[in-house]
Write an enzyme that holds these catalytic residues in place. Structure first.
Site, mmCIF file in Angstrom:
data_model
loop_
_atom_site.group_PDB
_atom_site.id
_atom_site.type_symbol
_atom_site.label_atom_id
_atom_site.label_comp_id
_atom_site.label_asym_id
_atom_site.label_seq_id
_atom_site.Cartn_x
_atom_site.Cartn_y
_atom_site.Cartn_z
ATOM 1 C CG LEU A 162 5.537 3.369 -3.658
ATOM 2 C CD1 LEU A 162 5.724 3.243 -1.927
ATOM 3 C CD2 LEU A 162 6.316 4.686 -4.212
ATOM 4 N N GLY A 191 0.933 5.454 -4.790
ATOM 5 C CA GLY A 191 2.169 6.318 -5.094
ATOM 6 C C GLY A 191 1.954 7.398 -6.171
ATOM 7 C CG ASN A 195 -4.930 1.548 -3.870
ATOM 8 O OD1 ASN A 195 -4.243 2.068 -3.872
ATOM 9 N ND2 ASN A 195 -5.310 0.378 -4.818
ATOM 10 C CD GLU A 196 -1.490 3.793 -0.244
ATOM 11 O OE1 GLU A 196 -2.567 4.089 -0.200
ATOM 12 O OE2 GLU A 196 -0.430 4.387 -0.851
#
Lengths: 311, 311, 311
Positions: free
Chosen positions: A117, A162, A186-187
């Site tokens: 994203l 994303g 990996n947020e």
């Protein structure tokens, strides 16, 4: 070689496409749009044709019934609102072409499949913008995960966050055997949390425990590790990714479409329904979460870090 | 070396702690209790301090933000009602210490991590006692499984039944590479059945099929087999267990707490909610099951067998 | 060697058994039937006895408490309505024999375990027939999957579709190490879709992702691949299949029955309940699906293909 017919129409959609997302029903709105566009019906009956626009290059091989979509949004194929919108429109279009039975998603940029994203869409914007953006992210996942086409991700570069979601939403994942490339959700590394439907998609692919481990630590897997844990199905030399995708596709296309599609729906519908039941709440959650001072600060730091690294 | 400040308060809690369990709400009751205790607030600001009591030795390293809890209930670290009660109280205390971000659970006794639930609490007692005991078992699992801290099990000995449950409730499991040690939910071997939330915890860790197999046969896995099936995440030489736990912990603590905690909650809340929705019914089930003549006879035989083996 | 007492009664059941399925409640109806049959009670107290009928050969070793059921419906052990009906009746009978604690299911025909559902029962028949047939398929799965006995599949030949379902419904699967044999739910290859409870059974065994992959492509696994993906638990030389089954069985029978049965129920009941809640709807779905012109045409083509291959 594919013959590329540049579709001016698609390029013009950049602006209006965003507006479509604001309307209550993205699907019917865009479908309606395409129906009225003369060039969207009756493509010249060549054995192969293609269209491109700013950020997506789509080739359709009508003989094989296979479309190839290359993300082409340098430098890192960030999923901007515009790209997401066009991605959804192209998917719908391909979905409606009866002769198109399979879709290969890959990257036009070397080294990166998609960085995920676009952070600039999540920083310093209005709540309305965040909501519009999030709706487009949901829409892409809903479309991809339930596509009637066989969707193969030809992952020819790194694929975090994303980018990983797009890969996971397909039916099969082939990754280039380059230890510099990584893939994963990996947020947490950025101080944010993968939404529940990202999580569901990962759990459906690699199981509960591996997902818990990977999501908590924000793990980015090398191709070898990704294969071992099951995030990808196959790892091949970098120059064999596209050929392998075509070979695998021909195997999948040997199955009667209708039986395969019903089977896919049976497997995936419960997961999709979970989001559909609370889609608006999920958008609200995202807007409220991303608007927090602490999160905005985190994103600012991260963007500064990225910029400094570039300089 | 840790400086150990013996907490007299904790020792005194043995009796009252049990009574707390009888009150409707263990959580608020004990929390209230601690809030009123002056010594629970404002520990001397040393770089490291510790407290111990009969059966649990807790060291907190404030520089690292890591607590180590050693079960110290010889000979086999049986989970008695008193131990369970104190375990929960200590967990709450650590949970409320902002500087404490990680918890390593291990054993002070060589060869045994924990032999599991104390059978003497389940034999020849009143229904009220069984209910109180079971509530404490539930409480420990609820607290551990949803801890905001990173919880690592440093399994330095055998870990059957309840010992296995404690391990599974953590975020990561490291086991000593000693083929004499085993781990597993072996309830069926005693003629009893693991409750559904033990089962859920196992399924979340090793999947449905491996759980079905392991639970039906009451399998106890060697470290190597436990690693293969996924009950533990890592097997290391016996003298490296604690160091490995610290190394792994530092990796986990590099992740922003808030994002990690939200991710953990997202993964585990549905499982915890299943018990919370039917907690009283689960207690009733346990009391009714354990009170059966046939089960009491089984437990009697087993205790006799244990006693004879000891002599 | 087993002493085989041919049960004339069972053979006579071929016709009436089918009718029983038409009655509202198959279970109570057949149970009632057996209760009234004198020969179904009080078998001669020999250490071992057996009965056979057209398509199923059942041996019971009362010393070991183990029944062996051999499918004997040449050439490919197709699961006809008659076979399904008798299978269910035999299962109920064995279930009611207290001394019978384990069941080994295998094939009397070399090379084939079972080719699955009898296609002739699904082609060119009335809706009522399809409904009766499907109810019998459901019934067999319900009985097998929740059997109180330990059920081991001794897979001594190929086991596609319904044959695979029977294997999956057991507690443990041993397959002959012959690369010519395959196992899997290959419904999509015939243009049909495995029902949701076939899917659930597979997912419970090999997980979501492997199931999605296998079901969409209709994969038939070699013994080695079946072992790797988890469809079977053990692969042994062809002449060791039966001995291995007996050895594994003795291990399972060393567990107290009651605890093992409760554990099995805890694991499997939610899956079974999903079908029970919509059993009639599932029958309607099947009848409506199989009656479609396109599906009937597919099946016709397939039968023709089989016939030509035979000639």
């Amino acid at each position: 070689m594919a013959l590329r017919v540049v579709s001016v129409l698609k390029r013009r959609l950049g602006g209006p496409g965003q507006k479509l997302l604001r309307s209550g029903n993205l699907l019917s709105a865009t479908q309606h749009r395409w129906e009225k566009m003369p060039s969207s019906v009756g493509f010249p009956v060549t054995s192969r044709r293609s269209f491109s626009k700013t950020a997506l290059i789509v080739d359709v091989d009508h003989n094989l019934g296979i479309a190839t979509m290359k993300m082409n949004n340098p430098p890192v194929n960030s999923l901007s609102l515009e790209l997401l919108t066009n991605f959804v429109i192209d998917l719908e279009k391909l979905e409606n072409e009866k002769r198109c039975r399979g879709l290969i998603i890959t990257s036009a940029s070397p080294k990166i499949f998609s960085a995920g994203l676009d952070i600039t869409e999540m920083y310093g914007k209005s709540s309305a913008h965040y909501a519009e953006f999030w709706k487009a992210v949901q829409e892409l996942w809903l479309k991809l995960y339930m596509s009637n086409m066989v969707v193969i991700a030809a992952i020819n570069g790194s694929s975090p966050a994303g980018g990983c979601l797009i890969s996971l939403a397909g039916d099969y994942r082939i990754m280039a055997d380059n230890p510099k490339y990584t893939i994963g959700l990996n947020e947490t590394l950025l101080g944010i949390v993968a939404p529940f439907w990202f999580k569901d998609t990962l759990v459906n692919t690699i199981g509960n425990r591996a997902s818990e481990h990977a999501l908590q630590l924000g793990l980015l897997f090398s191709p070898t590790d990704a294969l071992r844990v099951g995030i990808v199905d196959q790892v091949v030399p970098e120059d064999k990714v596209q050929d392998t995708a075509l070979n695998v596709m021909s195997r999948w296309l040997s199955i009667p479409d209708h039986a395969r599609q019903l089977t896919k729906t049976m497997m995936r519908k419960p997961t999709v329904d979970r989001l559909l039941k609370q889609r608006e709440a999920d958008i609200k959650n995202f807007v409220s979460f991303i608007s927090r001072d602490s999160i905005q600060k985190s994103l600012h730091m991260y963007m500064k870090h990225l910029k400094e690294r570039k300089e």
